[in-house]
Design an enzyme around this catalytic site. Structure first.
Site, PDB file in Angstrom:
ATOM      1  NE  ARG A 181      38.201  39.574  42.916  1.00 45.18           N
ATOM      2  CZ  ARG A 181      38.070  38.244  42.734  1.00 45.18           C
ATOM      3  NH1 ARG A 181      38.730  37.634  41.764  1.00 45.18           N
ATOM      4  NH2 ARG A 181      37.259  37.537  43.514  1.00 45.18           N
ATOM      5  CB  SER A 230      34.943  42.696  47.743  1.00 44.34           C
ATOM      6  OG  SER A 230      34.224  41.493  47.896  1.00 44.34           O
ATOM      7  CD  GLU A 300      37.626  43.193  44.800  1.00 42.87           C
ATOM      8  OE1 GLU A 300      36.651  42.701  44.212  1.00 42.87           O
ATOM      9  OE2 GLU A 300      38.302  42.560  45.657  1.00 42.87           O
TER      10      GLU A 300
END
Length: 321
Positions: A181, A230, A300
């Protein structure tokens, strides 16, 4: 005079040749999936890559410039964003097409789901996971977006970008510095398009994989809510939702903000949440997980802009770390 109008007045003729749209004091809540947050001083929607390059060359480097995609994982704070926010248009940056039996070229504003559709039509495998990512290619490139065990970095061949000075660059997969990520490419680069590579595959197999991604999302994620996807990255060795659940935060609410009872790593606006309530909820969850498991969850969702005075939110609610 408003902040946005004042900024445009100060720059004067420097922006006169641009073909894109400049909107002072633009409401960011209209373009984020959370439907919350303050305004951008000026929103710029460039006509194409050349127009964007001209804009970057014209705007002094001391003036902040931030690019956003379709707003799917973006939380804008109540006092908004200073300087310019650049939003790439679908017309200038939102197309995708197959270059060969294995490669696809996609503009940064192209929805991830559309890229999976182009791959299906061309019989190119390896892109089905994009069918389950609610964002655009530019964001996927920046954060190495992934789903169902696959990540964007597995598909990237090269990325076209513009520097803050409007210079054109081409980055390789290695240049992007991918990790979970994350991309270590310079933060001031604006991605404009990418060449992605998969492999020849049977269309029936591709469709089955896409349907499996869709069915999974619909069964476990609150996709019809005002959400940013998320909320936190998965910590090493565990899942964010498991730690959130363990800390008793499933369904937790602050004002109109809630951690989804369906998937507790999804934060949702139940209808009236402010960006302050959403961020306060997120930091409350981080604090409780830290207390319960000694795990520091990482956001995130991208949080940008300024807090409204008196409504600041401290990380982990100000706990000493």
């Amino acid at each position: 005079m408003t902040a946005g109008s004042d900024l445009l007045a100060k720059l004067g003729d420097r922006l006169s040749g641009l073909r894109g749209r400049l909107t002072p004091d633009s409401a960011m809540e209209k373009i984020t999936w959370f439907r919350a947050g303050g305004p951008a001083d000026v929103l710029f929607q460039p006509a194409d890559e050349e127009d964007l390059a001209d804009f970057l060359k014209a705007v002094p480097e001391e003036v902040p410039v931030m690019v956003v995609g379709i707003g799917s994982n973006l939380l804008v704070r109540e006092n908004g964003v200073r300087g310019f926010v650049v939003r790439l248009s679908a017309k200038g940056f939102g197309t995708a097409n197959a270059l060969s039996e294995t490669q696809i070229e996609a503009g940064a504003a192209t929805p991830d789901k559309h890229v999976s559709g182009v791959a299906y039509d061309a019989g190119i495998g390896g892109f089905h996971f994009f069918h389950g990512i609610p964002g655009s290619i530019g964001g996927a490139l920046r954060m190495n977006a992934g789903a169902n065990g696959f990540e964007t970095r597995e598909r990237v061949v090269e990325v076209r970008a513009l520097t803050r000075k409007g210079e054109r660059l081409v980055l390789t997969n290695e240049d992007m510095g991918y990790a979970y990520r994350h991309s270590s490419a310079p933060r001031d680069l604006i991605f404009t398009s990418a060449v992605l590579e998969g492999f020849p595959d049977d269309r029936a197999t591709i469709r089955a994989n896409m349907d499996a991604v869709r069915d999974h999302r619909e069964s476990v994620q609150p996709i019809r809510e005002k959400t940013g996807g998320s909320t936190f990255k998965n910590p090493e060795g565990t899942s964010a939702w498991k730690e959130i659940d363990k800390a008793g935060c499933r369904g937790l609410m602050i004002g109109g903000a809630q951690m989804s009872p369906m998937h507790c790593n999804f934060m949702i606006n139940t209808g009236s949440a402010s960006s302050y309530e959403l961020e306060l909820l997120g930091e409350t969850v981080r604090a409780r997980v830290l207390a319960a498991s000694d795990i520091r969850l990482e956001w995130e969702i991208k949080r940008v802009g300024d807090f409204r005075p008196g409504r600041e939110v401290q990380e982990f609610l100000g706990q000493l770390l």
